[in-house]
Scaffold this motif. Structure first.
Motif, short mmCIF file in Angstrom:
data_model
loop_
_atom_site.label_atom_id
_atom_site.label_comp_id
_atom_site.label_asym_id
_atom_site.label_seq_id
_atom_site.Cartn_x
_atom_site.Cartn_y
_atom_site.Cartn_z
N ILE A 92 14.46 39.80 72.17
CA ILE A 92 13.12 39.31 71.84
C ILE A 92 13.17 37.82 71.53
O ILE A 92 12.32 37.03 71.99
N ALA A 93 14.16 37.40 70.75
CA ALA A 93 14.30 35.98 70.41
C ALA A 93 14.53 35.14 71.66
O ALA A 93 13.98 34.03 71.78
N CYS A 94 15.32 35.65 72.59
CA CYS A 94 15.63 34.90 73.80
C CYS A 94 14.41 34.78 74.72
O CYS A 94 14.24 33.75 75.39
N ASP A 95 13.58 35.81 74.75
CA ASP A 95 12.47 35.87 75.70
C ASP A 95 11.14 35.43 75.11
O ASP A 95 10.13 35.44 75.81
N THR A 96 11.11 35.05 73.84
CA THR A 96 9.84 34.76 73.20
C THR A 96 9.10 33.59 73.84
O THR A 96 9.73 32.65 74.35
N ALA A 97 7.78 33.68 73.79
CA ALA A 97 6.95 32.57 74.27
C ALA A 97 6.72 31.53 73.18
O ALA A 97 6.12 30.48 73.45
N TYR A 98 7.18 31.80 71.95
CA TYR A 98 7.01 30.84 70.88
C TYR A 98 7.75 29.55 71.25
O TYR A 98 8.95 29.58 71.52
N PRO A 99 7.06 28.41 71.27
CA PRO A 99 7.65 27.21 71.88
C PRO A 99 8.59 26.40 71.00
O PRO A 99 9.34 25.56 71.50
N ASP A 100 8.57 26.62 69.69
CA ASP A 100 9.34 25.77 68.78
C ASP A 100 10.73 26.34 68.50
O ASP A 100 10.98 27.53 68.67
N GLY A 125 14.67 29.66 71.78
CA GLY A 125 15.20 30.78 72.54
C GLY A 125 16.32 31.49 71.81
O GLY A 125 16.23 31.77 70.62
N CYS A 126 17.42 31.75 72.52
CA CYS A 126 18.48 32.61 72.01
C CYS A 126 19.19 32.01 70.80
O CYS A 126 19.62 30.84 70.85
N PRO A 127 19.35 32.77 69.72
CA PRO A 127 20.17 32.30 68.60
C PRO A 127 21.61 32.06 69.05
O PRO A 127 22.18 32.89 69.76
N ALA A 128 22.18 30.93 68.65
CA ALA A 128 23.54 30.58 69.08
C ALA A 128 24.44 30.46 67.85
O ALA A 128 24.24 29.59 67.01
N PHE A 129 25.43 31.36 67.76
CA PHE A 129 26.34 31.37 66.61
C PHE A 129 27.68 30.72 66.94
O PHE A 129 28.44 30.40 66.03
N GLY A 130 28.00 30.62 68.21
CA GLY A 130 29.31 30.12 68.61
C GLY A 130 30.33 31.22 68.72
O GLY A 130 31.51 30.96 69.01
N PHE A 131 29.92 32.48 68.51
CA PHE A 131 30.81 33.63 68.63
C PHE A 131 29.95 34.86 68.88
O PHE A 131 28.72 34.83 68.73
N ASP A 132 30.60 35.98 69.24
CA ASP A 132 29.90 37.23 69.53
C ASP A 132 29.68 37.99 68.22
O ASP A 132 30.56 38.70 67.75
N LEU A 133 28.50 37.83 67.64
CA LEU A 133 28.21 38.44 66.34
C LEU A 133 28.28 39.96 66.40
O LEU A 133 28.85 40.60 65.50
N GLU A 134 27.74 40.54 67.44
CA GLU A 134 27.71 42.00 67.54
C GLU A 134 29.13 42.58 67.57
O GLU A 134 29.44 43.55 66.87
N ALA A 135 30.01 41.97 68.37
CA ALA A 135 31.38 42.46 68.47
C ALA A 135 32.15 42.25 67.17
O ALA A 135 32.94 43.11 66.75
N VAL A 136 31.94 41.11 66.52
CA VAL A 136 32.62 40.83 65.25
C VAL A 136 32.17 41.83 64.19
O VAL A 136 33.00 42.38 63.44
N ALA A 137 30.87 42.08 64.10
CA ALA A 137 30.37 43.05 63.11
C ALA A 137 30.97 44.42 63.35
O ALA A 137 31.39 45.11 62.41
N SER A 138 31.03 44.84 64.61
CA SER A 138 31.60 46.15 64.94
C SER A 138 33.05 46.25 64.49
O SER A 138 33.47 47.28 63.94
N GLU A 139 33.82 45.18 64.67
CA GLU A 139 35.23 45.20 64.28
C GLU A 139 35.38 45.20 62.76
O GLU A 139 36.24 45.90 62.21
N ILE A 140 34.54 44.44 62.06
CA ILE A 140 34.60 44.44 60.59
C ILE A 140 34.21 45.80 60.05
O ILE A 140 34.82 46.32 59.10
N PHE A 141 33.19 46.42 60.63
CA PHE A 141 32.81 47.78 60.21
C PHE A 141 33.99 48.74 60.35
O PHE A 141 34.18 49.63 59.53
N ARG A 142 34.80 48.51 61.37
CA ARG A 142 35.93 49.40 61.64
C ARG A 142 37.09 49.17 60.68
O ARG A 142 37.65 50.13 60.13
N VAL A 143 37.45 47.89 60.46
CA VAL A 143 38.69 47.61 59.73
C VAL A 143 38.48 47.38 58.24
O VAL A 143 39.42 47.50 57.45
N ALA A 144 37.26 47.03 57.81
CA ALA A 144 37.03 46.72 56.40
C ALA A 144 35.72 47.33 55.93
O ALA A 144 34.80 46.61 55.50
N PRO A 145 35.58 48.65 55.99
CA PRO A 145 34.33 49.28 55.55
C PRO A 145 34.06 48.99 54.08
O PRO A 145 34.97 48.93 53.26
#
Length: 279
Positions: A92-100, A125-145
């Motif tokens: 949604i963030a990437c495809d939004t018509a909101y111009p700012d 447009g797309c939020p840019a973190f400089g890394f794959d947030l989804e994959a990092v969160a998944s790994e943290i959920f796995r190794v450090a619940p």
């Protein structure tokens, strides 16, 4: 002095006071970075669409201008959601018509109160973190619940995983698992394979290069469990006050000699640094 002159002087004094008062008010706004809301239907539509995504539990937002220009509105959105909702929210963030440009923050929640947060500078447009947030969160959920971690790229040269929990027991529960799995977390982030991983909190700060995770985990576990170390830190960028990079450690006096030997014999880059014991 004529009556007209008296009136003119009085008006000038009142005008000067008014202008001076206004200047003080505007200066105060500037110092305090006072924000003035600037609602926008397109921005409201964007945040309403995100709030409707299954798994999103909270959306905080603000669109504002600042004194003294009252121009160029800034937009901020903070999303709290189950990790499974992140791909749809990002789309949604990437495809939004909101111009700012929008400054984004995400709190992704997993089982057992595990939480991973990240923030992106204002972009269109797309939020840019400089890394794959989804994959990092998944790994943290796995190794450090149960951990609560903020992930970021610091100084464009370190992948940082940070906790604000300063309790000694939480170093073992939240941070040592991240040290042990630094290599898999680096890979999940999709950053440069040579980029160091910084794991930090109020009681721990280590910078872990490729293939150093097991060594640092073993060293820290021994120092904490067998030598009563309650604080251990090195690296993290910046320049030390005295210009000398060092390991900083808090531990009982009787343990100092053993701690220095363990660090020196670790075979890790930290072995070359002097050790400074803190109160």
């Amino acid at each position: 002095m004529t009556t007209r002159a008296r009136i003119g002087i009085a008006a000038a004094v009142v005008g000067a006071i008014a202008v001076g008062g206004a200047a003080v008010v505007v200066f105060g706004w500037m110092i305090d970075e006072t924000r003035f809301d600037r609602p926008d239907p397109a921005f409201d539509a964007l945040t309403a669409e995100i709030a409707a995504v299954p798994g999103v539990s909270d959306v905080q937002k603000q669109r504002w201008v600042e004194a003294p220009l009252f121009a160029n509105p800034s937009s901020w959105v903070q999303v709290t959601a189950e990790a499974s909702a992140f791909p749809e929210v990002r789309e949604i963030a990437c495809d939004t018509a909101y111009p700012d440009a929008v400054e984004w923050g995400f709190d992704l929640e997993g089982a057992g109160a595990t939480r991973v947060s990240a923030y992106a500078d204002a972009v269109r447009g797309c939020p840019a973190f400089g890394f794959d947030l989804e994959a990092v969160a998944s790994e943290i959920f796995r190794v450090a619940p149960g951990s609560v971690i903020q992930a970021a790229i610091w100084d464009a040269e370190r992948f940082a995983l940070s906790s604000l929990d300063g309790r000694p027991e939480e170093v073992g529960a939240q941070l040592l698992p991240l040290v042990a799995h630094a290599d898999t977390l680096r890979a999940a982030a999709g950053v440069d394979p040579e980029m160091p991983v910084e794991v930090s909190g109020p009681r721990l700060g280590v910078e872990i290069g490729p293939d150093e995770a097991a060594g640092y985990h073993a060293l820290l576990t021994t120092l904490i469990d067998e030598h009563d170390v309650t604080y251990f830190a090195f690296g993290g960028g910046g320049t030390p006050i005295d210009g000398v990079e060092k390991v900083q450690v808090t531990a009982p006096d009787a343990q100092h000699d053993a701690i220095e030997r363990l660090i020196a014999d670790s075979g890790l880059p930290v072995a070359a640094l002097p050790v400074a014991f803190l109160e």
